[in-house]
Design a protein around this motif. Structure first.
Motif, mmCIF file in Angstrom:
data_model
loop_
_atom_site.group_PDB
_atom_site.id
_atom_site.type_symbol
_atom_site.label_atom_id
_atom_site.label_comp_id
_atom_site.label_asym_id
_atom_site.label_seq_id
_atom_site.Cartn_x
_atom_site.Cartn_y
_atom_site.Cartn_z
ATOM 1 N N LEU A 1 45.687 34.381 43.968
ATOM 2 C CA LEU A 1 46.915 34.969 43.973
ATOM 3 C C LEU A 1 47.249 35.409 42.346
ATOM 4 C CD1 LEU A 1 49.141 31.824 45.394
ATOM 5 C CD2 LEU A 1 48.543 34.093 46.434
ATOM 6 N N THR A 2 47.992 36.404 42.342
ATOM 7 C CA THR A 2 48.326 36.846 40.966
ATOM 8 C C THR A 2 49.733 36.884 40.818
ATOM 9 O OG1 THR A 2 48.875 39.115 41.892
ATOM 10 C CG2 THR A 2 46.452 38.368 40.850
ATOM 11 N N THR A 3 50.337 36.998 39.695
ATOM 12 C CA THR A 3 51.786 36.963 39.494
ATOM 13 C C THR A 3 52.169 38.066 38.375
ATOM 14 O OG1 THR A 3 53.951 35.920 38.623
ATOM 15 C CG2 THR A 3 51.733 34.931 37.835
ATOM 16 N N ARG A 4 53.102 38.730 38.138
ATOM 17 C CA ARG A 4 53.390 39.887 36.958
ATOM 18 C C ARG A 4 53.637 38.842 35.865
ATOM 19 N NH1 ARG A 4 58.227 43.011 39.746
ATOM 20 N NH2 ARG A 4 59.297 41.686 38.067
ATOM 21 N N GLU A 5 53.976 37.754 35.718
ATOM 22 C CA GLU A 5 53.844 36.682 34.693
ATOM 23 C C GLU A 5 52.955 36.466 33.924
ATOM 24 O OE1 GLU A 5 57.485 33.990 34.977
ATOM 25 O OE2 GLU A 5 57.131 34.431 37.174
ATOM 26 N N LEU A 6 51.708 36.506 34.791
ATOM 27 C CA LEU A 6 50.453 36.151 33.934
ATOM 28 C C LEU A 6 49.573 37.283 34.343
ATOM 29 C CD1 LEU A 6 50.064 32.502 35.298
ATOM 30 C CD2 LEU A 6 50.610 33.145 33.113
ATOM 31 N N PRO A 7 49.697 38.463 33.692
ATOM 32 C CA PRO A 7 48.970 39.794 34.065
ATOM 33 C C PRO A 7 47.425 39.563 33.940
ATOM 34 C CG PRO A 7 50.269 40.110 31.891
ATOM 35 C CD PRO A 7 50.546 38.589 32.592
ATOM 36 N N GLY A 8 46.681 40.192 34.881
ATOM 37 C CA GLY A 8 45.107 40.005 34.391
ATOM 38 C C GLY A 8 44.640 38.762 35.073
ATOM 39 N N GLU A 9 45.367 37.668 35.330
ATOM 40 C CA GLU A 9 44.839 36.424 36.050
ATOM 41 C C GLU A 9 45.133 36.300 37.559
ATOM 42 O OE1 GLU A 9 45.262 32.932 33.832
ATOM 43 O OE2 GLU A 9 46.784 33.720 32.618
ATOM 44 N N THR A 10 43.873 36.090 38.051
ATOM 45 C CA THR A 10 43.932 35.739 39.662
ATOM 46 C C THR A 10 43.586 34.172 39.556
ATOM 47 O OG1 THR A 10 43.073 37.911 40.187
ATOM 48 C CG2 THR A 10 42.979 36.138 41.911
ATOM 49 N N LEU A 11 44.603 33.470 40.116
ATOM 50 C CA LEU A 11 44.460 31.975 40.130
ATOM 51 C C LEU A 11 44.259 31.564 41.727
ATOM 52 C CD1 LEU A 11 47.399 31.539 37.437
ATOM 53 C CD2 LEU A 11 44.698 30.674 37.397
ATOM 54 N N ARG A 12 43.803 30.166 42.095
ATOM 55 C CA ARG A 12 43.395 29.906 43.192
ATOM 56 C C ARG A 12 44.446 28.812 43.328
ATOM 57 N NH1 ARG A 12 39.946 31.932 46.425
ATOM 58 N NH2 ARG A 12 38.123 33.378 45.646
ATOM 59 N N LEU A 13 45.313 28.662 44.456
ATOM 60 C CA LEU A 13 46.157 27.776 44.785
ATOM 61 C C LEU A 13 45.683 27.094 46.055
ATOM 62 C CD1 LEU A 13 49.107 26.711 44.014
ATOM 63 C CD2 LEU A 13 49.678 27.807 45.981
ATOM 64 N N PHE A 14 45.188 25.783 45.729
ATOM 65 C CA PHE A 14 44.656 25.032 46.884
ATOM 66 C C PHE A 14 45.643 24.200 47.414
ATOM 67 C CE2 PHE A 14 41.073 25.872 44.265
ATOM 68 C CZ PHE A 14 39.835 25.933 45.099
ATOM 69 N N THR A 15 46.143 24.448 48.659
ATOM 70 C CA THR A 15 47.082 23.903 49.386
ATOM 71 C C THR A 15 46.792 23.719 51.008
ATOM 72 O OG1 THR A 15 49.501 23.888 50.053
ATOM 73 C CG2 THR A 15 48.421 26.044 49.746
ATOM 74 N N CYS A 16 47.197 22.740 51.555
ATOM 75 C CA CYS A 16 47.391 22.472 53.018
ATOM 76 C C CYS A 16 48.499 23.279 53.874
ATOM 77 C CB CYS A 16 47.430 21.287 53.382
ATOM 78 S SG CYS A 16 45.928 20.263 52.941
ATOM 79 N N MET A 17 49.201 23.931 52.779
ATOM 80 C CA MET A 17 50.467 24.673 53.269
ATOM 81 C C MET A 17 50.020 26.065 53.553
ATOM 82 S SD MET A 17 51.988 21.808 53.792
ATOM 83 C CE MET A 17 53.505 22.538 54.514
#
Length: 540
Positions: free
Chosen positions: A504-520
């Motif tokens: 995932l990315t967000t406009r608030e953290l430009p240039g970063e792709t972060l992995r969100l591990f979730t069962c949801m």
């Protein structure tokens, strides 16, 4: 080592090297404006550094030292090393490019209100500003300037706030909703110390992920049981970035307590100390929202929080907590004392000195529990070693370098609590410290198993401590203490064996792709401060 720590070390080194330099120069040349030392030091705190002149390279400052021979005040001097300058506002050496106040002699003097006079100077219900103006008492220390000289916001500590919480009144403060004592050392329910269970809380700060899940599995392996037959439990204050929410979900399933440690964990300590109500709301309520959604925690059990860097946010933090139904804070430290402090509610005044980072403790009355962090005694040999300042997090005990030292720290501090009033012993960690040396982890496990061989020690969560305090129960009846039996047996399997790894990315953290591990289900964006659900930014 953090830069601020390095600069502090440099400052202390400079003090040792240059302690008499400015004094000699004064004697040779005479001081600024021909003021005497007594005039310069009148009404000045002994720990405040100031300049004698704005000429030169901004490296030299002095402070008033009243500990000289015959009680004569003298000026003790500090010179910052080459390349550094002294920041008058922050009272430390820093790189010269960062110091913007070389043209100032001293910190600006704040005008104080006139709160104590022999005869009243204002009508009843009003108090005097520094300039003699009278305003309503309740307008003092409300974060708005009502006095023309702004003095109404300059005396707002736990001791000076005119609207501060009252001193403990045991007749008004009764369990289960309120607990206080004059010095903080009284045992709830007036139970005899030998009938009080020695509760130990293991708490962990930060992200839960692949870097530390194996450590938690090893400590809490399901085989270690308290005397009541229930597994030992810990409390996790979870920060958002890099956290694996499927792992948090499983910790919760297994009966551990989940609290919040903020959403952004911003590395500017002043952001937390001076945070607004809305800052604390976004950080802590936002972090709880994220954990509840992506770790599928639906039972309303996230009720505690800890401030990053233990930077308490004063009344604003606790106003937010009360409004958002947070039950307890676990950020305030109590200075090392002969007898440790029990947790307390903040309806009444704190029973100990405001200790720790930046001294922004709440002064008002709040319906919140404080799970106070008693400082640990870190001396290698307490019967012989000279006194050392205490440490709140185990990893802040900087002299603990070996497993043997850690083992002594654990047992000595256990005995300090057990042989006095049996206040809960808090062992607070960042997992990375326990993993930094295998011997640290091994010693902690050895200590846990040694304690569990007894019948009077329980490893419990922060919430379980509050539950016992609300219904104090003697050791002989504790095996049937229902509040501790609720999550005694873990049933069922992990919610999922293969969580979604959402990139995932967000406009608030430009240039970063972060992995969100979730069962949801994966959100649209990486959850962050303005978009905690990850659904997308709301249009404004």
């Amino acid at each position: 080592m953090a830069r601020s720590t390095v600069l502090l070390c440099v400052l202390l080194f400079g003090l040792a090297v240059a302690s008499n330099l400015r004094q000699k120069r004064q004697e040779e040349e005479g001081d600024a404006d021909d003021q005497s030392v007594d005039e310069l030091c009148e009404n000045r705190p002994p720990d405040e550094y100031f300049r004698l002149s704005t000429e030169g390279d901004c490296r030299d400052v002095v402070r008033c030292d009243q500990a000289g021979e015959n009680g004569i005040t003298r000026l003790a001097s500090v010179r910052c090393p080459n390349g550094l300058a002294f920041d008058i506002e922050r009272q430390t050496c820093d790189w010269k490019t960062n110091v913007k106040n070389c043209d100032r002699i001293e910190k600006p003097r704040k005008v104080l209100p006139i709160l104590k006079t022999d005869e009243p100077v204002c009508p009843e219900g009003k108090l005097s500003c520094g300039n003699g103006e009278c305003i309503d008492k309740e307008l003092f220390c409300n974060d708005k300037f009502e006095c023309k000289d702004q003095s109404d916001e300059n005396a707002c500590t736990v001791e000076t706030d005119p609207n501060r919480a009252p001193d403990c009144d045991p007749n008004q403060c009764t369990l289960p909703d309120c607990f206080c004592s004059a010095d903080g050392t009284r045992i709830p329910g007036a139970i005899e110390p030998n009938q009080v269970p020695q509760m130990i809380t293991l708490t962990f700060n930060g992200a839960v992920n692949v870097d530390n899940i194996d450590l938690y599995e090893e400590i809490f392996n399901g085989l270690r049981q308290n005397p009541n037959g229930c597994q030992i439990r810990g409390t996790y204050f979870v920060s958002h970035k890099y956290t694996n929410y499927s792992a948090v979900q499983d910790l919760h399933r297994r009966g551990h307590e989940i609290g919040v440690f903020s959403l952004t964990h911003k590395d500017d300590p002043n952001y937390w100390t001076g945070g607004t109500y809305d800052d604390w709301l976004a950080e802590m309520a936002g972090a709880r929202l994220i954990i509840e959604r992506f770790a599928n925690i639906t039972d309303g059990s996230i009720i505690g929080m800890r401030a990053p860097y233990l930077r308490v946010g004063g009344n604003k933090q606790f106003e937010m907590m009360a409004d958002q139904f947070f039950v307890y804070d676990a950020s305030i430290t109590a200075p090392l004392g002969r007898v440790p402090i029990w947790p307390y509610t903040l309806y009444f005044r704190m029973p100990h000195k405001c200790n720790g980072n930046a001294h922004n403790c709440p002064s008002r009355s709040h319906p919140v529990w404080e799970m106070v962090m008693n400082e640990l005694d870190r001396r290698d040999d307490p019967t012989f070693d000279e006194s050392l300042p205490g440490c709140h997090m185990v990893d802040s005990c900087s002299n603990i370098q070996t497993g043997e030292q850690f083992a002594r720290l654990l047992r000595h501090n256990f005995n300090r609590h057990f042989n006095s009033n049996r206040a809960p012993l808090g062992l607070h960690f960042h997992a990375s410290w326990l993993k930094s040396k295998k011997e640290f982890k091994d010693e902690l496990i050895r200590f846990i198993e040694e304690m569990l061989d007894r019948n009077d020690v329980y490893f419990v969560t922060m919430l379980q401590v509050i539950q016992w305090m609300q219904n104090p129960t003697e050791l002989t009846s504790l095996r049937d203490f229902q509040e501790w039996k609720e999550k005694c047996d873990v049933k069922g399997q992990p919610y999922c064996s293969l969580p979604n790894a959402c990139p995932l990315t967000t406009r608030e953290l430009p240039g970063e792709t972060l992995r969100l591990f979730t069962c949801m289900e994966c959100p649209n964006n990486y959850p962050w401060i303005l978009d905690p659900t990850g659904d997308g930014f709301s249009a404004k």
